[in-house]
Design a protein around this motif. Structure first.
Motif, PDB file in Angstrom:
ATOM      1  N   TRP A  33       4.348   8.093 -17.486  1.00  0.00           N
ATOM      2  CA  TRP A  33       5.575   7.641 -16.824  1.00  0.00           C
ATOM      3  C   TRP A  33       5.786   6.135 -17.028  1.00  0.00           C
ATOM      4  CZ3 TRP A  33      10.011   9.264 -14.983  1.00  0.00           C
ATOM      5  CH2 TRP A  33      10.768   8.396 -14.202  1.00  0.00           C
TER       6      TRP A  33
ATOM      7  N   ILE B  27       3.378   9.373  -8.055  1.00  0.00           N
ATOM      8  CA  ILE B  27       3.888  10.707  -7.691  1.00  0.00           C
ATOM      9  C   ILE B  27       3.923  11.623  -8.927  1.00  0.00           C
ATOM     10  CG2 ILE B  27       5.868  12.020  -6.816  1.00  0.00           C
ATOM     11  CD1 ILE B  27       4.362  10.487  -4.634  1.00  0.00           C
TER      12      ILE B  27
ATOM     13  N   ILE C 265       0.879  -1.171   0.000  1.00  0.00           N
ATOM     14  CA  ILE C 265       0.000   0.000   0.000  1.00  0.00           C
ATOM     15  C   ILE C 265       0.913   1.216   0.000  1.00  0.00           C
ATOM     16  CG2 ILE C 265      -1.804   1.291   1.192  1.00  0.00           C
ATOM     17  CD1 ILE C 265      -2.749  -1.192   2.493  1.00  0.00           C
ATOM     18  N   PHE C 266       0.631   2.148  -0.887  1.00  0.00           N
ATOM     19  CA  PHE C 266       1.440   3.359  -0.976  1.00  0.00           C
ATOM     20  C   PHE C 266       0.490   4.549  -0.948  1.00  0.00           C
ATOM     21  CE2 PHE C 266       3.493   6.601  -3.791  1.00  0.00           C
ATOM     22  CZ  PHE C 266       4.572   6.888  -2.971  1.00  0.00           C
ATOM     23  N   SER C 267       0.839   5.532  -0.147  1.00  0.00           N
ATOM     24  CA  SER C 267      -0.040   6.686   0.028  1.00  0.00           C
ATOM     25  C   SER C 267       0.652   7.941  -0.493  1.00  0.00           C
ATOM     26  CB  SER C 267      -0.352   6.831   1.521  1.00  0.00           C
ATOM     27  OG  SER C 267      -1.051   8.017   1.762  1.00  0.00           O
TER      28      SER C 267
ATOM     29  N   LYS D 286       7.922  -0.640  -7.253  1.00  0.00           N
ATOM     30  CA  LYS D 286       8.783   0.525  -7.032  1.00  0.00           C
ATOM     31  C   LYS D 286       8.482   1.618  -8.059  1.00  0.00           C
ATOM     32  CE  LYS D 286      13.596   1.026  -7.595  1.00  0.00           C
ATOM     33  NZ  LYS D 286      14.911   0.379  -7.674  1.00  0.00           N
TER      34      LYS D 286
ATOM     35  N   LYS E 189       4.982   3.364  -7.726  1.00  0.00           N
ATOM     36  CA  LYS E 189       4.983   4.470  -6.752  1.00  0.00           C
ATOM     37  C   LYS E 189       5.404   5.773  -7.431  1.00  0.00           C
ATOM     38  CE  LYS E 189       6.256   1.652  -2.714  1.00  0.00           C
ATOM     39  NZ  LYS E 189       7.225   1.490  -1.610  1.00  0.00           N
ATOM     40  N   LEU E 190       6.462   5.688  -8.249  1.00  0.00           N
ATOM     41  CA  LEU E 190       6.926   6.887  -8.953  1.00  0.00           C
ATOM     42  C   LEU E 190       5.849   7.398  -9.906  1.00  0.00           C
ATOM     43  CD1 LEU E 190      10.619   5.930  -9.743  1.00  0.00           C
ATOM     44  CD2 LEU E 190       9.761   7.504  -8.019  1.00  0.00           C
TER      45      LEU E 190
END
Lengths: 306, 306
Positions: A245, A262, A217-219, A255, A258-259
């Motif tokens: 992206w 963002i 989970i990434f916030s 990984k 996530k970028l």
């Protein structure tokens, strides 16, 4: 890698507490492909506009190196027109006029060249159209799909079929709750993953976005802007930056996802600083990278033991 | 460094969709001092309870090495009792019963020893009481203050006086908007900074917290729990963990304030996993540190150029 974008192109009339724009360029495919164009020169657009669509906006899309060979121009109908008005807090909006016009009969046929696209963005469309598009694509690496409450309520079974075909669903928080019948967003995302998508991204507007896979989970926060000018297209800009992206890097590891989130958030934060598409019409890589770094400052901390 | 905590101690009756707890230990000072006790052995508690306050809970506070020499026990009145019921989504709650009892006449006199405290937490109290406490403290390094809509509406001028005396205000999002009359939270925090506090922390519940100073904005997410059991005391636990970390490290640099916010968020996320105080009654440093690291995984990403 090539990125195919299917969705609406519109002429929007937008009222916010800060001003009004009339018949300005909008639509999900417009925001997605413009945002993605900053990351890759291989954006391919499929959509339909009417005879009233300004030639200058065709030139604008071309200037972004977007391949518009899949853009149909109706000779008998006008362009999709949406007129929306935002409340003073910009969190609620009212649709005053929705004229589908040429978009009403949108039935995308994907060209031979476009069928070999690596990455695919299905903008918010009727799930039956989304399905029809998916079936025309040969072996894409990643299909992303968006949807909305209108289809969850009106075409639920068709939407479930689409979810079986896509790897990544981008959905806003209230729609995730509606689709899953779970209030808690983590539980909602997990339920949605059981319907098909391996990756769920929940957009929370001013509260950012959650990326959820079976392992992580990434916030990501939304950028804390002091003045938001117009939230129109923020979600599509997010999706466009993110998919741009991924297509650029051709890497869907956690990984790199996530970028992508963002970069999508950075693009969305730049979009809402101006009216309609104006915030992302003419950006430099430096400006995008600066916002990316600001996101890092906003969220990162040292690891220090108790 | 010593940490003085002033606030309420209560016996709460709590109903959530998942269960009910009757006359369980609660109150702002309880949550703050318990959370802080995991970071420092120098927590000093000032509060009042009634003759019905369980001896076992006195022993519990002592077991956390909290100095309870400032805890007054009324011989004629009962302990503050609050009975609240949460809605199914846990975001809204109704106060069914509020019996102030002994707390109604709470008029804290700070002992000679406690007057020399380095860090001070003013829990949610009438601003006149908060002022009175501040005036008794000799040269603290940092005073943190909490408040609520009830005082913003009922004791606005008194609250403005308090704000001139404190360096750090912790406030929830709706209260920040109400206090500042600004909807945008960054604008709200800046307005509040013009009223006195150099540091404003806006708690956004399930959406995390924002730390704002004149130089930085830092965004911490809430931990994305699949099941929240009881949000009672989450804000006070956040404040306690944060102030415990600051008192332990004696460092109010912006870099360390970020860590304090993460430790506070970690403690709050542990608190809401169980009923009332149960989530933080018996924690190990390992468990807190594990949650801290999970926050890092949740938010951190690599810096990669476009």
């Amino acid at each position: 890698m090539s990125l195919l974008v299917i969705g609406s192109l519109a002429l929007d009339t937008i009222e916010t507490p800060f001003g009004k724009a009339e018949r300005t360029l909008g639509g999900s495919a417009t925001f997605i492909s413009t945002a993605a164009s900053y990351f890759t020169d291989s954006v391919r657009l499929v959509g339909i506009v009417g005879y009233d669509f300004p030639e200058s906006e065709i030139e604008f899309l071309k200037s972004k190196k977007i391949d518009i060979s899949g853009l149909e121009i109706s000779e008998s109908k006008k362009t999709f027109h949406w007129h929306g008005k935002y409340d003073f807090d910009l969190n609620t909006r009212e649709s005053l006029v929705t004229e589908l016009n040429a978009f009403e009969t949108f039935d995308p046929v994907i060209s031979e060249k476009f069928r070999n696209s690596d990455y695919v963005c299905l903008g918010n469309l009727h799930p039956l159209i989304q399905q029809k598009v998916v079936k025309q694509i040969n072996n894409p690496k990643l299909i992303m799909c968006d949807t909305m409450n209108f289809w969850i309520e009106g075409a639920y079974d068709n939407l479930l079929e689409v979810l079986k075909l896509v790897k990544l669903l981008v959905i806003n928080d209230s729609e995730a709750r509606e689709l899953s019948k779970e209030f808690n967003l983590v539980a909602a995302a997990k339920k949605i993953m059981s319907m098909g998508p391996e990756i769920v991204i929940v957009k929370k507007g001013e509260h950012g976005a959650l990326l959820i896979t079976k392992d992580i989970i990434f916030s990501a926060p939304a950028f804390p802007l002091e003045k938001v000018f117009d939230p129109t297209g923020a979600g599509d800009t997010f999706a466009g930056g993110m998919m741009g992206w991924l297509a650029k890097t051709d890497d869907i590891s956690e990984k790199n996802l996530k970028l992508a989130v963002i970069y999508g958030s950075a693009m969305a934060s730049l979009a809402v600083e101006k009216f309609s598409l104006d915030g992302i019409r003419d950006l430099s890589q430096e400006k995008i990278m600066k916002r990316f770094i600001e996101f890092k400052k906003l969220t990162h901390f040292e690891e220090v033991n108790m």
